[in-house]
Design a protein around this motif. Structure first.
Motif, PDB file in Angstrom:
ATOM      1  N   LYS A 183       0.809  -1.213   0.000  1.00  0.00           N
ATOM      2  CA  LYS A 183       0.000   0.000   0.000  1.00  0.00           C
ATOM      3  C   LYS A 183       0.843   1.264   0.000  1.00  0.00           C
ATOM      4  O   LYS A 183       0.326   2.340  -0.253  1.00  0.00           O
ATOM      5  CB  LYS A 183      -0.923  -0.004   1.222  1.00  0.00           C
ATOM      6  CG  LYS A 183      -1.981  -1.104   1.177  1.00  0.00           C
ATOM      7  CD  LYS A 183      -2.919  -1.001   2.354  1.00  0.00           C
ATOM      8  CE  LYS A 183      -3.985  -2.085   2.295  1.00  0.00           C
ATOM      9  NZ  LYS A 183      -4.931  -1.986   3.432  1.00  0.00           N
ATOM     10  N   LYS A 191      -4.246   6.469  -9.500  1.00  0.00           N
ATOM     11  CA  LYS A 191      -4.962   5.584  -8.571  1.00  0.00           C
ATOM     12  C   LYS A 191      -4.017   5.066  -7.495  1.00  0.00           C
ATOM     13  O   LYS A 191      -4.358   5.027  -6.317  1.00  0.00           O
ATOM     14  CB  LYS A 191      -5.580   4.420  -9.350  1.00  0.00           C
ATOM     15  CG  LYS A 191      -6.398   3.473  -8.485  1.00  0.00           C
ATOM     16  CD  LYS A 191      -7.019   2.360  -9.312  1.00  0.00           C
ATOM     17  CE  LYS A 191      -7.821   1.413  -8.426  1.00  0.00           C
ATOM     18  NZ  LYS A 191      -8.411   0.295  -9.196  1.00  0.00           N
ATOM     19  N   LYS A 192      -2.809   4.677  -7.921  1.00  0.00           N
ATOM     20  CA  LYS A 192      -1.803   4.207  -6.970  1.00  0.00           C
ATOM     21  C   LYS A 192      -1.385   5.349  -6.036  1.00  0.00           C
ATOM     22  O   LYS A 192      -1.201   5.137  -4.830  1.00  0.00           O
ATOM     23  CB  LYS A 192      -0.583   3.680  -7.741  1.00  0.00           C
ATOM     24  CG  LYS A 192       0.577   3.247  -6.861  1.00  0.00           C
ATOM     25  CD  LYS A 192       0.253   2.042  -6.008  1.00  0.00           C
ATOM     26  CE  LYS A 192       1.473   1.563  -5.246  1.00  0.00           C
ATOM     27  NZ  LYS A 192       1.176   0.418  -4.354  1.00  0.00           N
ATOM     28  N   HIS A 252      -3.183   7.971  -5.063  1.00  0.00           N
ATOM     29  CA  HIS A 252      -4.238   8.201  -4.072  1.00  0.00           C
ATOM     30  C   HIS A 252      -4.256   7.100  -3.022  1.00  0.00           C
ATOM     31  O   HIS A 252      -4.496   7.359  -1.832  1.00  0.00           O
ATOM     32  CB  HIS A 252      -5.599   8.274  -4.775  1.00  0.00           C
ATOM     33  CG  HIS A 252      -5.792   9.525  -5.580  1.00  0.00           C
ATOM     34  ND1 HIS A 252      -5.738  10.779  -5.032  1.00  0.00           N
ATOM     35  CD2 HIS A 252      -6.020   9.715  -6.918  1.00  0.00           C
ATOM     36  CE1 HIS A 252      -5.944  11.686  -5.967  1.00  0.00           C
ATOM     37  NE2 HIS A 252      -6.105  11.064  -7.132  1.00  0.00           N
ATOM     38  N   SER A 253      -4.015   5.871  -3.431  1.00  0.00           N
ATOM     39  CA  SER A 253      -3.969   4.763  -2.475  1.00  0.00           C
ATOM     40  C   SER A 253      -2.828   4.943  -1.482  1.00  0.00           C
ATOM     41  O   SER A 253      -2.998   4.716  -0.280  1.00  0.00           O
ATOM     42  CB  SER A 253      -3.808   3.444  -3.239  1.00  0.00           C
ATOM     43  OG  SER A 253      -3.640   2.365  -2.344  1.00  0.00           O
ATOM     44  N   ARG A 264      -3.719   7.752   0.987  1.00  0.00           N
ATOM     45  CA  ARG A 264      -4.687   7.306   1.993  1.00  0.00           C
ATOM     46  C   ARG A 264      -4.006   6.461   3.055  1.00  0.00           C
ATOM     47  O   ARG A 264      -4.278   6.612   4.256  1.00  0.00           O
ATOM     48  CB  ARG A 264      -5.811   6.515   1.321  1.00  0.00           C
ATOM     49  CG  ARG A 264      -6.851   7.371   0.620  1.00  0.00           C
ATOM     50  CD  ARG A 264      -8.112   6.570   0.316  1.00  0.00           C
ATOM     51  NE  ARG A 264      -7.830   5.436  -0.556  1.00  0.00           N
ATOM     52  CZ  ARG A 264      -7.879   5.490  -1.888  1.00  0.00           C
ATOM     53  NH1 ARG A 264      -8.215   6.631  -2.491  1.00  0.00           N
ATOM     54  NH2 ARG A 264      -7.616   4.431  -2.623  1.00  0.00           N
ATOM     55  N   PHE A 265      -3.126   5.564   2.609  1.00  0.00           N
ATOM     56  CA  PHE A 265      -2.413   4.704   3.557  1.00  0.00           C
ATOM     57  C   PHE A 265      -1.529   5.543   4.480  1.00  0.00           C
ATOM     58  O   PHE A 265      -1.501   5.329   5.699  1.00  0.00           O
ATOM     59  CB  PHE A 265      -1.563   3.691   2.796  1.00  0.00           C
ATOM     60  CG  PHE A 265      -0.718   2.818   3.682  1.00  0.00           C
ATOM     61  CD1 PHE A 265      -1.272   1.766   4.380  1.00  0.00           C
ATOM     62  CD2 PHE A 265       0.641   3.071   3.831  1.00  0.00           C
ATOM     63  CE1 PHE A 265      -0.496   0.972   5.210  1.00  0.00           C
ATOM     64  CE2 PHE A 265       1.419   2.282   4.650  1.00  0.00           C
ATOM     65  CZ  PHE A 265       0.851   1.226   5.341  1.00  0.00           C
TER      66      PHE A 265
END
Length: 603
Positions: A52, A327-328, A330-331, A334-335
């Motif tokens: 993540k 997308k990666k 944003h992931s 968030r993590f």
């Protein structure tokens, strides 16, 4: 009331697992029930957590490594000629663009040497307030050029840079500057450097030392050769392919272009369209600029570049990593935000537990007191606390700080943290940030009666009369103004002025009615004695009396003052005090004087 058969034997901590009884209880309560499965706790493996987040890649294969330009940081004490040196090396006026000729934040640019090689230079401030910025510069650099003025020698920041380089194990090249000045002493400067632990060439070491004059251009070619030689010995190589890695040098908000960051690419080739993650910020690169502000298509390792396209401002010193998609990105963000929240919660947990223990202790003590009094409710003693607590009346200075770049704001906050709030005056930073002064800042300033300090940023055109905005572009002057604002809030203090001094030669007793009153026959030995002033009677170093006179006579005449070497009779207001031969009378006056803060920010 709902009664359950056999409830007398049910323990308070027992569990009711009979579904039929539970359904019957809920139905009698006039409600409906629905049974759902218990949630299952899933424990993610450590490898899944790592997926993540993003991390720098493993070391590159030797066959993928190619030579790269060295990153050289110019460091040293303030006003020792660092920016002037870079100005001479690249043939452009850098110092003229800095406020007061003092570098306010890190600048990164590429210089082409006469031998055709390219060198990336970082110009870091020499002021003590920017130690954090210099520290970041040392961590991204390959070589440090330590500029030492031949007329000043080793100074405070010079020592700091030497210790910093030794901790980071970065090679140093010493440039002894200002050798054209009459008071320059090169040998003394070398001795001072050797005492600091630098092993210079010619003195049993391998640290290169080049005497130069940045303003006259003396020996700059030799300095460039020394940098080239050191870079050749280090065999600097990097991987040009793969995902990009770099380090943020500085970040700022431009009113026309948006959020920008200066960075050094350390691995891979940065191009337009790359998706970058740095700390809690991410970007899709829109445009790349070189150190002259010219758009470029790509930036290989060792290149300084300005990146446009950040959604949030990255922090100076953060690592930049490229990811495959937004997308990666944003992931990852968030993590990282989730992990930051967890770490903050864990850090606050001990404080929360401490507060809970204090509250429980207080509650148990009040409960025991209620039981001993035989009452259910114990009325609180004293006044009830107010919902809104007004100002405690102590002097306070509230400020709002806005700066052009993150490094400048960080450096100013570091200086402000050296102020320790005491009972005299409190200093509160209501808000701070990067960018021009906006309406939100003005609302904060109006609400909290705060002063807005705009450091190298613009102020709005329409500002209410009750809001004070002060603009500065040199940190010394901003801090000096802040010290004046603190000093204005301090209460005046009573200051004593020594007026005169007299020695008691003999004590006379005079009779008034039926009372005998002591009179000190004295001689003025210093200054002037004044009747309306205050007096201290000192005997063997001990204070006997501190007060006023009721009478001052000279040759039986009442007078207002006595000059030096003139004898007189002094009668104290407190007639119970009897002066003795050898006592000292000190005449003094007092006046109120405004205080000045004793805050020492270190410069």
């Amino acid at each position: 009331m709902l009664y359950v058969k056999g409830a007398d034997n049910i323990e308070p901590t027992s569990k009711l697992e009979d579904m039929k009884i539970i359904r019957e209880i809920v139905t009698k309560c006039g409600m409906k029930c629905r049974f759902v499965a218990a949630p299952e706790k899933s424990i993610e493996p450590e490898s899944a957590l790592k997926d993540k987040d993003v991390f720098p890649r493993p070391p590159a294969l030797p066959e993928n490594l190619k030579p790269r330009s060295p990153v050289v940081t110019v460091m040293g004490h303030v006003d020792h000629g660092k920016t002037t040196l870079l100005d001479s090396l690249r043939g452009a006026s850098v110092a003229a663009g800095e406020a007061g000729g003092i570098t306010q934040h890190i600048g990164a640019f590429t210089v082409k040497l006469e031998n055709g090689e390219s060198v990336t230079f970082l110009d870091t401030p020499g002021h003590a307030a920017f130690s954090a910025m210099r520290s970041r510069g040392a961590h991204v650099t390959d070589i440090i050029v330590l500029v030492v003025a031949a007329d000043d020698g080793v100074m405070a920041q010079t020592k700091e840079v030497i210790h910093l380089a030794q901790e980071c194990k970065v090679p140093i090249i010493v440039a002894i500057n200002k050798i054209d000045k009459p008071e320059a002493d090169i040998e003394r400067t070398k001795r001072d450097l050797i005492q600091m632990g630098l092993a210079l060439e010619g003195h049993g070491g391998d640290t290169q030392c080049v005497p130069i004059s940045a303003s006259k251009g003396t020996n700059l070619k030799e300095l460039a050769e020394a940098v080239s030689t050191q870079a050749t010995l280090m065999n600097l190589r990097a991987e040009n392919i793969g995902l990009v890695e770099g380090v943020v040098v500085e970040s700022k908000t431009d009113t026309r272009r948006g959020k920008l960051s200066s960075a050094i690419v350390t691995r891979g080739t940065l191009r337009k369209g790359c998706i970058l993650v740095s700390g809690l910020a991410h970007a899709k690169v829109r445009i790349l600029f070189d150190h002259n502000g010219t758009p470029i298509d790509e930036a290989p390792p060792g290149t300084p570049v300005e990146i446009l396209g950040w959604r949030e401002l990255p922090l100076a010193g953060d690592i930049i990593l490229e990811v495959e998609s937004e997308k990666k990105a944003h992931s990852v963000l968030r993590f990282r935000n989730n992990e930051l929240s967890k770490s903050k919660a864990e850090a606050d947990l001990s404080e929360i537990q401490k507060k809970e223990e204090e509250h429980l202790k207080k509650y148990l003590a009040e409960r025991e007191e209620r039981r001993s009094l035989g009452v259910r409710y114990l009325r609180k003693k004293g006044d009830r606390p107010k919902t809104y607590l007004p100002d405690d009346g102590k002097p306070r200075v509230n400020i709002i700080l806005k700066g052009d770049v993150h490094g400048s704001v960080e450096a100013l906050l570091d200086v402000i943290e050296t102020y320790h709030s005491n009972d005299k005056c409190r200093l509160d930073v209501v808000h701070y940030g990067v960018g021009d002064v906006n309406e939100t800042d003005i609302e904060f300033a109006s609400t909290f009666k705060a002063i807005i300090y705009a450091f190298s940023v613009k102020r709005p055109s329409n500002v209410p009369k009750d809001v004070v905005i002060k603009e500065y572009n040199i940190i010394y002057r901003l801090i000096d103004d802040l010290k004046e604002e603190i000093s204005k809030k301090l209460q005046p203090v009573e200051v004593e002025d020594l007026v005169g001094e007299a020695n008691v030669l003999q004590t006379f007793m005079i009779t008034e009615g039926k009372k005998e009153i002591p009179v000190a026959g004295s001689r003025c030995v210093k200054g002037v004695l004044k009747k309306n002033a205050k007096y201290r009677l000192i005997r063997n170093g001990e204070l006997i009396y501190d007060g006023e006179l009721s009478s001052m006579r000279h040759l039986k005449n009442e007078v207002d003052s006595i000059k030096k070497d003139v004898e007189c009779g002094l009668r104290l207001k407190d007639e119970s005090i009897i002066p003795q031969n050898g006592d000292t009378l000190i005449c003094y006056s007092t006046h109120m004087e405004s205080q000045k803060t004793d805050w020492d920010p270190g410069f």
